[in-house]
Scaffold this active site. Sequence first.
Site, PDB file in Angstrom:
ATOM      1  N   THR A 123       0.818  -1.215   0.000  1.00 47.61           N
ATOM      2  CA  THR A 123       0.000   0.000   0.000  1.00 47.61           C
ATOM      3  C   THR A 123       0.851   1.266   0.000  1.00 47.61           C
ATOM      4  O   THR A 123       1.977   1.277   0.534  1.00 47.61           O
ATOM      5  CB  THR A 123      -0.911  -0.001   1.260  1.00 47.61           C
ATOM      6  OG1 THR A 123      -1.514   1.278   1.408  1.00 47.61           O
ATOM      7  CG2 THR A 123      -0.129  -0.301   2.534  1.00 47.61           C
ATOM      8  N   ASP A 124       0.284   2.344  -0.527  1.00 48.20           N
ATOM      9  CA  ASP A 124       0.979   3.640  -0.480  1.00 48.20           C
ATOM     10  C   ASP A 124       1.136   4.157   0.946  1.00 48.20           C
ATOM     11  O   ASP A 124       1.962   5.044   1.212  1.00 48.20           O
ATOM     12  CB  ASP A 124       0.257   4.681  -1.360  1.00 48.20           C
ATOM     13  CG  ASP A 124      -1.169   4.995  -0.940  1.00 48.20           C
ATOM     14  OD1 ASP A 124      -1.668   4.409   0.044  1.00 48.20           O
ATOM     15  OD2 ASP A 124      -1.808   5.843  -1.615  1.00 48.20           O
ATOM     16  N   GLU A 125       0.339   3.578   1.886  1.00 49.35           N
ATOM     17  CA  GLU A 125       0.416   4.061   3.278  1.00 49.35           C
ATOM     18  C   GLU A 125       1.766   3.811   3.908  1.00 49.35           C
ATOM     19  O   GLU A 125       2.108   4.454   4.909  1.00 49.35           O
ATOM     20  CB  GLU A 125      -0.668   3.403   4.133  1.00 49.35           C
ATOM     21  CG  GLU A 125      -2.061   3.824   3.764  1.00 49.35           C
ATOM     22  CD  GLU A 125      -3.037   3.766   4.926  1.00 49.35           C
ATOM     23  OE1 GLU A 125      -2.603   3.655   6.077  1.00 49.35           O
ATOM     24  OE2 GLU A 125      -4.237   3.868   4.653  1.00 49.35           O
ATOM     25  N   TYR A 147      -1.688  -0.367  11.140  1.00 46.70           N
ATOM     26  CA  TYR A 147      -1.921  -1.039   9.844  1.00 46.70           C
ATOM     27  C   TYR A 147      -0.725  -0.832   8.925  1.00 46.70           C
ATOM     28  O   TYR A 147      -0.129  -1.790   8.425  1.00 46.70           O
ATOM     29  CB  TYR A 147      -3.210  -0.516   9.179  1.00 46.70           C
ATOM     30  CG  TYR A 147      -3.274  -0.823   7.696  1.00 46.70           C
ATOM     31  CD1 TYR A 147      -3.422  -2.137   7.241  1.00 46.70           C
ATOM     32  CD2 TYR A 147      -3.162   0.191   6.734  1.00 46.70           C
ATOM     33  CE1 TYR A 147      -3.458  -2.428   5.877  1.00 46.70           C
ATOM     34  CE2 TYR A 147      -3.199  -0.086   5.374  1.00 46.70           C
ATOM     35  CZ  TYR A 147      -3.355  -1.399   4.954  1.00 46.70           C
ATOM     36  OH  TYR A 147      -3.383  -1.686   3.613  1.00 46.70           O
ATOM     37  N   LYS A 151       2.066  -3.456   7.436  1.00 45.38           N
ATOM     38  CA  LYS A 151       2.295  -3.637   5.994  1.00 45.38           C
ATOM     39  C   LYS A 151       3.760  -3.372   5.649  1.00 45.38           C
ATOM     40  O   LYS A 151       4.370  -4.105   4.863  1.00 45.38           O
ATOM     41  CB  LYS A 151       1.381  -2.716   5.168  1.00 45.38           C
ATOM     42  CG  LYS A 151      -0.093  -3.049   5.231  1.00 45.38           C
ATOM     43  CD  LYS A 151      -0.452  -4.409   4.636  1.00 45.38           C
ATOM     44  CE  LYS A 151      -0.264  -4.485   3.143  1.00 45.38           C
ATOM     45  NZ  LYS A 151      -0.722  -5.806   2.613  1.00 45.38           N
TER      46      LYS A 151
HETATM   47  P1  NAD Z   1     -10.181  -6.797   2.275  1.00 46.64           P
HETATM   48  O1  NAD Z   1     -10.159  -6.446   3.706  1.00 46.64           O
HETATM   49  O2  NAD Z   1     -11.384  -6.494   1.463  1.00 46.64           O
HETATM   50  O3  NAD Z   1      -9.925  -8.388   2.094  1.00 46.64           O
HETATM   51  C1  NAD Z   1      -8.902  -9.065   2.777  1.00 46.64           C
HETATM   52  C2  NAD Z   1      -9.107 -10.558   2.553  1.00 46.64           C
HETATM   53  O4  NAD Z   1      -8.051 -11.265   3.213  1.00 46.64           O
HETATM   54  C3  NAD Z   1     -10.426 -11.099   3.116  1.00 46.64           C
HETATM   55  O5  NAD Z   1     -11.038 -11.962   2.184  1.00 46.64           O
HETATM   56  C4  NAD Z   1      -9.987 -11.855   4.360  1.00 46.64           C
HETATM   57  O6  NAD Z   1     -10.858 -12.932   4.689  1.00 46.64           O
HETATM   58  C5  NAD Z   1      -8.622 -12.354   3.937  1.00 46.64           C
HETATM   59  N1  NAD Z   1      -7.719 -12.649   5.062  1.00 46.64           N
HETATM   60  C6  NAD Z   1      -7.448 -11.862   6.129  1.00 46.64           C
HETATM   61  N2  NAD Z   1      -6.574 -12.483   6.952  1.00 46.64           N
HETATM   62  C7  NAD Z   1      -6.277 -13.663   6.374  1.00 46.64           C
HETATM   63  C8  NAD Z   1      -5.414 -14.746   6.723  1.00 46.64           C
HETATM   64  N3  NAD Z   1      -4.692 -14.725   7.859  1.00 46.64           N
HETATM   65  N4  NAD Z   1      -5.332 -15.801   5.889  1.00 46.64           N
HETATM   66  C9  NAD Z   1      -6.066 -15.848   4.746  1.00 46.64           C
HETATM   67  N5  NAD Z   1      -6.907 -14.860   4.370  1.00 46.64           N
HETATM   68  C10 NAD Z   1      -7.008 -13.791   5.185  1.00 46.64           C
HETATM   69  O7  NAD Z   1      -8.871  -6.162   1.651  1.00 46.64           O
HETATM   70  P2  NAD Z   1      -8.608  -5.415   0.256  1.00 46.64           P
HETATM   71  O8  NAD Z   1      -9.052  -4.025   0.361  1.00 46.64           O
HETATM   72  O9  NAD Z   1      -9.108  -6.277  -0.831  1.00 46.64           O
HETATM   73  O10 NAD Z   1      -7.001  -5.394   0.270  1.00 46.64           O
HETATM   74  C11 NAD Z   1      -6.252  -6.448  -0.304  1.00 46.64           C
HETATM   75  C12 NAD Z   1      -4.775  -6.100  -0.210  1.00 46.64           C
HETATM   76  O11 NAD Z   1      -4.541  -4.866  -0.890  1.00 46.64           O
HETATM   77  C13 NAD Z   1      -4.254  -5.887   1.211  1.00 46.64           C
HETATM   78  O12 NAD Z   1      -2.944  -6.380   1.300  1.00 46.64           O
HETATM   79  C14 NAD Z   1      -4.237  -4.377   1.379  1.00 46.64           C
HETATM   80  O13 NAD Z   1      -3.252  -3.985   2.309  1.00 46.64           O
HETATM   81  C15 NAD Z   1      -3.888  -3.958  -0.029  1.00 46.64           C
HETATM   82  N6  NAD Z   1      -4.333  -2.609  -0.417  1.00 46.64           N
HETATM   83  C16 NAD Z   1      -5.653  -2.263  -0.356  1.00 46.64           C
HETATM   84  C17 NAD Z   1      -6.064  -0.994  -0.790  1.00 46.64           C
HETATM   85  C18 NAD Z   1      -7.495  -0.561  -0.773  1.00 46.64           C
HETATM   86  O14 NAD Z   1      -7.773   0.610  -1.025  1.00 46.64           O
HETATM   87  N7  NAD Z   1      -8.458  -1.438  -0.498  1.00 46.64           N
HETATM   88  C19 NAD Z   1      -5.102  -0.083  -1.278  1.00 46.64           C
HETATM   89  C20 NAD Z   1      -3.753  -0.461  -1.296  1.00 46.64           C
HETATM   90  C21 NAD Z   1      -3.397  -1.733  -0.882  1.00 46.64           C
HETATM   91  O1  DAU Z   2      -4.067   4.220   0.735  1.00 48.56           O
HETATM   92  C1  DAU Z   2      -4.315   2.837   0.609  1.00 48.56           C
HETATM   93  C2  DAU Z   2      -5.123   2.390   1.797  1.00 48.56           C
HETATM   94  O2  DAU Z   2      -6.438   2.909   1.595  1.00 48.56           O
HETATM   95  C3  DAU Z   2      -5.189   0.877   1.959  1.00 48.56           C
HETATM   96  O3  DAU Z   2      -3.899   0.393   2.203  1.00 48.56           O
HETATM   97  C4  DAU Z   2      -6.118   0.502   3.113  1.00 48.56           C
HETATM   98  O4  DAU Z   2      -6.247  -0.915   3.196  1.00 48.56           O
HETATM   99  C5  DAU Z   2      -7.479   1.106   2.844  1.00 48.56           C
HETATM  100  O5  DAU Z   2      -8.324   0.860   3.958  1.00 48.56           O
HETATM  101  C6  DAU Z   2      -7.356   2.610   2.614  1.00 48.56           C
HETATM  102  O6  DAU Z   2      -6.969   3.301   3.841  1.00 48.56           O
HETATM  103  P1  DAU Z   2      -7.606   4.720   4.216  1.00 48.56           P
HETATM  104  O7  DAU Z   2      -7.474   4.910   5.654  1.00 48.56           O
HETATM  105  O8  DAU Z   2      -7.115   5.783   3.300  1.00 48.56           O
HETATM  106  O9  DAU Z   2      -9.135   4.411   3.781  1.00 48.56           O
HETATM  107  P2  DAU Z   2     -10.535   4.715   4.505  1.00 48.56           P
HETATM  108  O10 DAU Z   2     -11.590   4.350   3.512  1.00 48.56           O
HETATM  109  O11 DAU Z   2     -10.618   4.131   5.867  1.00 48.56           O
HETATM  110  O12 DAU Z   2     -10.489   6.293   4.657  1.00 48.56           O
HETATM  111  C7  DAU Z   2     -10.328   7.130   3.531  1.00 48.56           C
HETATM  112  C8  DAU Z   2     -10.363   8.567   4.017  1.00 48.56           C
HETATM  113  O13 DAU Z   2     -11.676   8.859   4.495  1.00 48.56           O
HETATM  114  C9  DAU Z   2      -9.433   8.827   5.166  1.00 48.56           C
HETATM  115  O14 DAU Z   2      -8.866  10.147   5.031  1.00 48.56           O
HETATM  116  C10 DAU Z   2     -10.301   8.755   6.392  1.00 48.56           C
HETATM  117  C11 DAU Z   2     -11.633   9.268   5.874  1.00 48.56           C
HETATM  118  N1  DAU Z   2     -12.828   8.686   6.528  1.00 48.56           N
HETATM  119  C12 DAU Z   2     -12.921   7.330   6.607  1.00 48.56           C
HETATM  120  C13 DAU Z   2     -14.002   6.722   7.216  1.00 48.56           C
HETATM  121  C14 DAU Z   2     -14.100   5.225   7.293  1.00 48.56           C
HETATM  122  C15 DAU Z   2     -13.828   9.509   7.057  1.00 48.56           C
HETATM  123  O15 DAU Z   2     -13.737  10.753   6.962  1.00 48.56           O
HETATM  124  N2  DAU Z   2     -14.898   8.910   7.642  1.00 48.56           N
HETATM  125  C16 DAU Z   2     -15.021   7.551   7.773  1.00 48.56           C
HETATM  126  O16 DAU Z   2     -16.052   7.077   8.349  1.00 48.56           O
END
Ligand code: NAD
Ligand code: DAU
Length: 332
Positions: A123-125, A147, A151
């Site tokens: 992730t970019d985080e 988190y 990562k």
């Molecule tokens: P998500 O939370 O929707 O899904 C995560 C999945 O992993 C679920 O199906 C869960 O059951 C499974 N899981 C969790 N722990 C596990 C374990 N110990 N063994 C096997 N399976 C397990 O997540 P997502 O948003 O699809 O993210 C997927 C990946 O992409 C993650 O690594 C996350 O850090 C990365 N990522 C997500 C975002 C985003 O915006 N969603 C952005 C950048 C990177």
């Molecule tokens: O940047 C990549 C990341 O993006 C991934 O690695 C993470 O898995 C994914 O959860 C996401 O993280 P963020 O913290 O950026 O996403 P979130 O949707 O939780 O929040 C996005 C923005 O919105 C953040 O600035 C917080 C704000 N927010 C979020 C929630 C849930 C609110 O203002 N209100 C809310 O209720």
Amino acid sequence: MKVVVTGGAGFIGSNFIRHVLRAHADDSVVNLDKLTYAGNPANLADVGHDPRYTFVHGDIADAKLVRDIAAGADAIVNLAAETHVDRSLMEPDAFLRTDVFGVFTLLEAVRELRIPRFLHVSTDEVYGSVATGSSRETDPVAPRNPYSASKAGGDLLALSYFHTHRVPVVITRSSNNFGPYQYPEKVIPLFITNALEDTPLPLYGDGRNVRDWLYVVDNCEAIDVVLRRGADGEIYNIGGGNEVENIALTHDILRLTGKPRTLITPVKDRPGHDRRYSLDCAKIRDLGWAPRHEFAASLASTVEWYRSRVDWWRPLKSGEFRAYYERQYGAR
Ligand code: NAD
Ligand code: DAU
């Protein structure tokens, strides 16, 4: 190619499996997923019948299971993770277990079984909050919440296995994804579904934090490019090029759902809330990838998806989710 996808029942994982099965007729996919609160077999209901797809219920931290499944695979793509920042503030244990120790377990299997490719999705985080400019892959990691620290730990361990054991690791770091099948705790599906239910949209702090939005299909295509063409030991940033303040995003969602701005409810800020993420994506563009989906149109189609799939998200917003939501925002 026989690909083991971990976390394939989640948001990006399910979209990625759908992409691989559609784009590569000769590929097969084994999906290893623990089915945490975020994992949902319904996300893959449309591919369940495909003979090239197999689901295995289990944990990436289970070394024996991982070895059994991974034997003979051409690649592992690791999308299994604990992913929600707010949950990592309340219950960090699972983040360390899966996002660090789980990655270690996968790396050991890849090393022992000599699997030709391990793509680790990050992730970019991990770069931390970026006041100006954009993060490059050579920048140091500076995570600021449990988190992103977990990562970053997984990333560093994966890179260490490349440097010390020549394990063929490649890492993607993407910006915020949005699109179908995203669990409604993340801001876009939370705000869309709350708006559709005429309930408040809890906007953190001053609403001026910036995220770079990437349509999930574009990310899946990028992961696939890196899987097949990325160089061992390298990191690839994947960004959408759509940096938007949360307040502007919230206004867009209310306009698209046809709901009033009075639904916006300012709430106290997330502790340690990163202000802005921004990625320099020149390196993956050199591999021939660019995002194909325009932000405004994709956000509109995402709103329509949630409008038409109440059957998918309404059950998710009861039970475990309601308990989480009430811990987070108080009962409503
Ligand atoms: P998500 O939370 O929707 O899904 C995560 C999945 O992993 C679920 O199906 C869960 O059951 C499974 N899981 C969790 N722990 C596990 C374990 N110990 N063994 C096997 N399976 C397990 O997540 P997502 O948003 O699809 O993210 C997927 C990946 O992409 C993650 O690594 C996350 O850090 C990365 N990522 C997500 C975002 C985003 O915006 N969603 C952005 C950048 C990177
Ligand atoms: O940047 C990549 C990341 O993006 C991934 O690695 C993470 O898995 C994914 O959860 C996401 O993280 P963020 O913290 O950026 O996403 P979130 O949707 O939780 O929040 C996005 C923005 O919105 C953040 O600035 C917080 C704000 N927010 C979020 C929630 C849930 C609110 O203002 N209100 C809310 O209720």
